[in-house]
Design an enzyme around this catalytic site. Structure first.
Site, PDB file in Angstrom:
ATOM      1  CE1 TYR A 101      13.501  -6.699  30.530  1.00 12.89           C
ATOM      2  CE2 TYR A 101      12.877  -5.301  32.376  1.00 12.89           C
ATOM      3  CZ  TYR A 101      13.244  -6.533  31.884  1.00 12.89           C
ATOM      4  OH  TYR A 101      13.345  -7.591  32.739  1.00 12.89           O
ATOM      5  CD  GLU A 189      12.698 -10.196  30.550  1.00 12.27           C
ATOM      6  OE1 GLU A 189      13.508  -9.815  31.408  1.00 12.27           O
ATOM      7  OE2 GLU A 189      12.975 -11.054  29.696  1.00 12.27           O
TER       8      GLU A 189
END
Ligand code: GDP
Ligand code: MN
Length: 396
Positions: A101, A189
């Site tokens: 992530y 993101e």
């Protein structure tokens, strides 16, 4: 301004982040054609502005044309948490060895950009932050220095990236920071940021692909990007990205007309002059037990054409049951506004009641004009509270 996954990936690619090639389509036939073009296996992905598409059945792998057709058919029109899928993104499927992530955003409390990284990707990051916060690296960046490659390597190591992809992760973080900064994003993101398996044959042999010795690569499999709408004028190439999926048609029209209008959920139309006054009007209406249908700042304009335009925008929302006009006369005189309203009513003949509160410069004359005109369904009020209570009563 939130971007769809594939639009975010286009920005990523522009800044050197690795993404899979693909195509955005809106029909099953085009989906199949795109799948044939990018080569099987493909992944068929719903393009909606909401996370958790995978769990909701909006992300499916297809090994051949029949499967691509089946998935495209099922996903188009699918309702994912209230978002109806109208666009699919078809990309060549990736093999996945690990899901990481990465994100960049502004940490408002620290007043600094923040890079976040975790090797626990592919799941909701809030869950990681809650259950194993030690697995989520939060790194503040000096806004003037930017994110250096050395710093990014430290972040990757601290987060526990496999040693052979530390440099690949660092490059991805630097590129993601560049996307965030240069595109005026408020959020950039990647979840998951994947590590691909070593390609067959090169197994453990140190390779020369620039991403580390094992041949494993780091790649963005998803993209969540929000751009700062107020900075869009600096990015003419991004202007076309504004999302048509959820954009309110009245908001779009208002934007074209240069009117400050924001759609809300309620049934009481609101117009005021000055953003502060309009916001307090929303509060007072809510306090009186009503639910505003919109924010509309008429600004300094008071002429009939402007008032008419505003009334038309408010009434274009068929949920509106009553309207509150809250005008505080300053440079904009109340008698001018009243005249504008009278002319507008002559042209439009609104079907819902209006409460008009005029205060400030020439308010007495304004109210007199309204009284003389005796517009059907128009009620004059003196104070904001009185106006709010009246409009809530009329909308009930
Ligand atoms: P989200 O559920 O809305 O976050 O959508 P994602 O784009 O993150 O996809 C959800 C999950 O689908 C990912 O975490 C992957 O596990 C899986 N996935 C997506 N693309 C691929 C792919 O190309 N290959 C494989 N094997 N899995 C994929
Ligand atoms: Mn995702």
């Amino acid at each position: 301004m939130d971007l769809l996954e594939y639009q975010g990936k286009q920005l990523f690619a522009r800044h050197g982040l690795e993404v899979s090639a693909g195509e955005a389509v809106t029909t099953v036939e085009d989906a199949v054609a795109a799948a044939d073009k990018v080569g099987y296996p493909v992944v068929v992905k719903a393009q909606v502005l909401i996370g958790g598409r995978g769990k909701a059945g909006g992300v499916k792998l297809a090994a051949n044309e029949a499967e691509a057709r089946e998935h495209a058919t099922n996903i188009l029109g699918l309702d994912i948490k209230g978002h109806i899928v109208r666009t699919l993104w078809i990309e060549h499927a990736s093999d996945i060895a690990a899901e990481y992530y990465a994100s960049v955003l502004l940490d408002r409390s620290a007043k600094q950009p923040m890079v976040m990284f975790s090797v626990e990707g592919g799941v909701e990051i809030e869950q990681v932050a809650e259950q194993s916060p030690e697995k989520l690296v939060r790194h503040h960046v000096d806004a003037l220095q930017g994110l250096s490659r050395e710093e990014a390597i430290e972040i990757a190591r601290e987060g526990g990236a496999d040693e052979d992809v530390v440099e690949g992760v660092a490059d991805a973080l630097v590129a993601l920071y560049e996307v965030w900064l240069q595109e005026d994003a408020t959020l950039a993101e990647i979840n998951p940021l994947i590590v691909t398996p070593a390609s067959p044959g090169d197994g453990t042999t140190p390779g020369g692909d620039g991403q580390g010795g094992s041949g494993r690569r780091v790649k963005a499999l998803d993209a969540k990007v929000s751009l700062d709408g107020n900075a869009l004028y600096r990015h003419p190439e991004n202007q076309g990205l504004s999302d048509s999926e959820n954009e309110d048609p009245i908001e779009r029209k208002a934007k074209e007309q240069g009117v400050q209008y924001v759609a809300l959920d309620g049934d009481i139309g609101i117009l005021g002059n000055g953003a502060g006054l309009v916001m307090s009007t929303l509060d007072v209406v809510a306090q009186a037990g009503g639910a505003p249908a919109n924010f509309l700042d008429a600004g300094g304009g008071s002429d009939a054409a402007k008032v008419k335009q505003a009334v038309e925008l408010i009434l274009a929302n068929d949920k509106v049951k009553a309207v509150l006009f809250n005008i505080f006369g300053g440079i904009t005189r109340c008698d001018e506004v009243a005249k504008g309203l009278i002319t507008a009513f002559g042209d439009i003949e609104p079907s819902v009641p209006f409460v008009v509160r005029l205060d400030g410069t020439n308010d007495v004359q304004g109210r007199e004009l309204l009284q003389e005109a005796a517009l059907p369904g128009v009620y004059a009020a003196r104070t904001m509270n009185e106006a709010a209570e009246k409009v809530v009563e009329l909308a009930a």
